[in-house]
Each structure stands twice: as structure tokens, then as C-alpha cells.
Design a protein around this motif. Structure first.
Motif, PDB file in Angstrom:
ATOM      1  N   PHE A 213       0.848  -1.209   0.000  1.00 24.61           N
ATOM      2  CA  PHE A 213       0.000   0.000   0.000  1.00 24.61           C
ATOM      3  C   PHE A 213       0.875   1.248   0.000  1.00 24.61           C
ATOM      4  N   THR A 214       1.859   1.235   0.876  1.00 21.67           N
ATOM      5  CA  THR A 214       2.756   2.394   0.970  1.00 21.67           C
ATOM      6  C   THR A 214       3.400   2.680  -0.381  1.00 21.67           C
ATOM      7  N   ARG A 215       3.823   1.626  -1.042  1.00 20.34           N
ATOM      8  CA  ARG A 215       4.527   1.764  -2.317  1.00 20.34           C
ATOM      9  C   ARG A 215       3.654   2.454  -3.370  1.00 20.34           C
ATOM     10  N   GLN A 216       2.352   2.180  -3.321  1.00 25.56           N
ATOM     11  CA  GLN A 216       1.481   2.695  -4.380  1.00 25.56           C
ATOM     12  C   GLN A 216       0.704   3.955  -3.983  1.00 25.56           C
ATOM     13  N   LEU A 217       1.061   4.541  -2.846  1.00 25.07           N
ATOM     14  CA  LEU A 217       0.303   5.699  -2.360  1.00 25.07           C
ATOM     15  C   LEU A 217       0.157   6.814  -3.390  1.00 25.07           C
ATOM     16  N   SER A 219       0.748   6.619  -6.711  1.00 28.00           N
ATOM     17  CA  SER A 219       0.411   6.250  -8.081  1.00 28.00           C
ATOM     18  C   SER A 219      -0.992   5.670  -8.238  1.00 28.00           C
ATOM     19  N   ASN A 220      -1.623   5.330  -7.127  1.00 26.31           N
ATOM     20  CA  ASN A 220      -2.893   4.638  -7.231  1.00 26.31           C
ATOM     21  C   ASN A 220      -3.910   5.268  -6.270  1.00 26.31           C
ATOM     22  N   ALA A 221      -4.902   5.932  -6.847  1.00 32.01           N
ATOM     23  CA  ALA A 221      -5.866   6.679  -6.035  1.00 32.01           C
ATOM     24  C   ALA A 221      -6.670   5.759  -5.122  1.00 32.01           C
ATOM     25  N   LYS A 222      -6.942   4.540  -5.592  1.00 21.16           N
ATOM     26  CA  LYS A 222      -7.678   3.587  -4.743  1.00 21.16           C
ATOM     27  C   LYS A 222      -6.862   3.228  -3.512  1.00 21.16           C
ATOM     28  N   VAL A 223      -5.568   2.989  -3.742  1.00 21.94           N
ATOM     29  CA  VAL A 223      -4.689   2.640  -2.626  1.00 21.94           C
ATOM     30  C   VAL A 223      -4.625   3.792  -1.630  1.00 21.94           C
ATOM     31  N   ALA A 224      -4.556   5.015  -2.142  1.00 16.62           N
ATOM     32  CA  ALA A 224      -4.521   6.184  -1.253  1.00 16.62           C
ATOM     33  C   ALA A 224      -5.802   6.244  -0.419  1.00 16.62           C
ATOM     34  N   ALA A 225      -6.943   5.964  -1.066  1.00 20.76           N
ATOM     35  CA  ALA A 225      -8.230   6.001  -0.355  1.00 20.76           C
ATOM     36  C   ALA A 225      -8.301   4.903   0.712  1.00 20.76           C
TER      37      ALA A 225
END
Ligand code: C2E
Ligand code: MG
Ligand code: MG
Ligand code: MG
Length: 297
Positions: A213-217, A219-225
């Protein structure tokens, strides 16, 4: 030798059955070799604990550390746990390895305490297979008594999978953990299932956001959410939240701005040898000007 055996199997009329059986034999041989080496490693003290510090994202203080096992293999060099834990988990070796880890961390804490270091909470990873024998807790209690350390200094990191199996099989007496003030963290949070069940039933103290999750914070809006929701969930439950695998300032800033209190990752510090971690503890207890990064030499 093994290669030529495989070659012969291929040669003999491209017999797939033979081919796979040779490959499987090689796997079994390899597993056997690792098991044998690991048994020796436990006897000959080839294993070593590294300590990866955990930081408060605002005050930048060291708030704890996670013990991570390493193997100084005589011929294969420095090995990380991914290369041997799974094989250890296929036999009783995982029990001995876990016992060694818990004894070593308690011994280390006692030694640091005797040197007058101001200690922080240390976490221990516990694998699914270790719980099967229902003796992890007893082992911890034994070591805590033997080295005369405060059980409050310990935290266990278990994955959702391990925890849910724990509920079903009543493997782990979570009441004892609570009574002794040993903290319980869900490791790799968000990658398993039945998280809410765990949260409802068990005395969880910490959610540990998985490094994926941290890695994609960014680049990926879903992961951020999802990540901000995990942070919020921890807050509403009145428990702590830590992100693992923080590798850059951007990730640290995102987490800080969204209310995550703690973080761990190469951006702050790699896992350190016991001596280097002790140095970091000394620095953070004696100076106001706390160093955030302490690169491993
Ligand atoms: P984990 O508990 O989720 O630990 C996090 C892993 O991420 C560690 O790998 C750590 O070295 C690595 N890491 C830390 N910071 C960063 C970062 O910024 N970026 C990236 N990409 N990785 C980072 P390690 O030490 O190889 O351990 C792998 C797994 O092996 C651990 O995952 C844990 O499940 C298991 N493990 C390690 N030590 C023990 C142990 O003593 N007992 C048991 N049962 N399992 C252990
Ligand atoms: Mg962990
Ligand atoms: Mg993890
Ligand atoms: Mg992880």
C-alpha cells in the motif's frame, strides 16, 4: 549432477512424468539441505536478529523496533527470511527458530537494560506455523521471567490469516497478552481477509499498513483512499497505526498529513545490527537533535 539427471530424463523420449519427478526430487533434496543447514545454524549461532526502528512521524522519535531474523550462512552468505522461513515452516524447525528469536530478543533487551539504555517496545513476528503448537505464549512468558524483563516491552506481529486461525483453533490466549500488556499488531494489514472480524473479537493494539500500500500511495488513487481509511479506522478504534515500507519523503508526507502516527522503512532506517540499533537508542535518549536517518554501514 542434478542437471545431467534432468537432461537424461528429458532425453528419454521426452517423458514428462519422468521430467517432473526428477524436478520434484531436486526440490525435496534442496528442502532437505536447507533443513539440515538450518538445524546446524540454530546450534552454531549463525542466526542474527536485525532491528528496524519505528519512528513517530511528527516528533521523529524512535518509538520501537521490529526484530527481523537473518542467517549468516557459511557458504551462501547473508540470507533474508524469505529464503528459509517457508521451508522451516514445513517442519518442526519453525518452532525452534521461533523459540530462538524470542530468547534472543529477551536476552538482548536484558543486556541493553543492564547497560542503562532507555528501551523501546520491540516487536516479534510470529508465523502461522509457530502457533500450531500452542506454546508461543508460554515460551514468551518463560523468556520474560528468565531474563527478568518487562513484558510491556514486547509486541507480537501476526497477519490476519494467523489471527483468524487463532480464533478458530483457540490457539493463542489473547487474554494473557492483555493481562501482561504485550501488544498485538496486525501485520501486512489490508492484504488478508476477515479483518473486521479480527478487529471486533481480538484485543488488537496496532494496525500495520502493508508496504505494498505504501509503495502505491502516490500512483494509485484507490490505494490512497484505502490507506486513509485504515488510518481513520485505527483512530476510531482508539488503536495505533504504523505504515511499513516507507521509502521516500512523498510517502512520509502523505502519511503524516493523513494522520498516520508512525512509520518504518528504508527512508528512515534499514534494519540495523544490534550494535547500530543501540547507538541509535543512545542518540535518541541523550540529544534533542534527533537524527532521522542512520544508514547501516
Ligand atoms: P514483515 O514482518 O512484513 O517485515 C517487513 C519486511 O520489509 C522486512 O523484510 C523488512 O526488511 C522489509 N522492509 C523494511 N523497510 C522496507 C522498505 O522501505 N522497503 C521495502 N521494500 N522493504 C522494507 P525481511 O526482513 O526480509 O522479512 C520478511 C518477512 O519475514 C517479514 O515480513 C516477516 O513476515 C518474516 N520474518 C522476519 N523475521 C522473522 C522472525 O523472526 N520470525 C518470523 N516468524 N517471521 C519473520
Ligand atoms: Mg512484521
Ligand atoms: Mg509486514
Ligand atoms: Mg509486509
Amino acid at each position: 549432477n542434478a542437471d545431467s539427471a534432468m537432461y537424461r530424463a528429458k532425453e528419454s523420449g521426452r517423458n514428462n512424468y519422468k521430467f517432473f519427478s526428477v524436478e520434484m526430487n531436486m526440490q525435496v533434496d534442496q528442502q532437505f539441505a536447507i533443513e539440515r543447514d538450518l538445524r546446524l545454524a540454530l546450534e552454531q549461532e549463525q542466526l542474527e536478529l536485525y532491528y528496524q526502528p519505528k519512528f513517530n512521524l511528527i516528533s521523529k522519535e524512535v518509538v520501537g523496533a521490529e526484530a527481523l531474523v537473518r542467517w549468516n550462512h557459511p557458504s551462501k552468505g547473508f540470507l533474508r527470511p524469505d529464503s528459509f522461513l517457508e521451508i522451516a515452516g514445513q517442519s518442526e524447525l519453525i518452532i525452534d527458530l521461533g523459540d530462538w528469536v524470542r530468547r534472543e530478543i529477551c536476552r538482548q533487551l536484558a543486556q541493553w537494560q543492564a547497560c542503562g539504555l532507555e528501551l523501546v517496545r520491540m516487536s516479534i513476528n510470529v508465523a502461522d506455523k509457530e502457533c500450531a503448537k500452542n506454546r508461543v505464549l508460554q515460551n514468551i512468558l518463560d523468556q520474560v521471567m528468565h531474563y527478568d524483563i518487562d513484558a510491556k516491552l514486547l509486541e507480537l506481529e501476526l497477519t490476519e490469516e494467523t489471527l483468524t486461525k487463532g480464533i478458530r483453533n483457540e490457539i493463542t490466549d489473547f487474554k494473557i497478552l492483555e493481562r501482561m500488556d504485550i501488544q498485538l499488531a496486525i501485520d501486512d494489514f489490508g492484504t488478508g481477509n476477515t479483518s473486521f472480524q479480527c478487529l471486533k473479537e481480538l484485543p488488537i493494539d496496532v494496525l500495520k499498513i502493508d508496504k505494498e500500500f505504501t509503495r502505491q500511495l502516490a500512483s494509485n488513487a484507490k490505494v490512497a483512499a484505502i490507506t486513509t481509511t485504515i488510518i481513520d479506522l485505527a483512530k476510531r478504534l482508539g488503536i495505533s497505526c504504523i505504515a511499513e515500507g516507507v521509502e521516500n519523503e512523498e510517502q512520509a508526507a502523505f502519511l503524516r498529513e493523513n494522520g498516520c502516527e508512525y512509520a518504518q522503512g528504508y527512508f528512515f532506517s534499514e534494519p540495523l545490527t544490534a550494535d547500530n540499533f543501540a547507538l541509535l537508542l543512545k542518540k535518541s535518549s541523550y540529544t534533542d537533535n534527533k537524527q532521522l536517518t542512520l544508514q547501516q554501514s
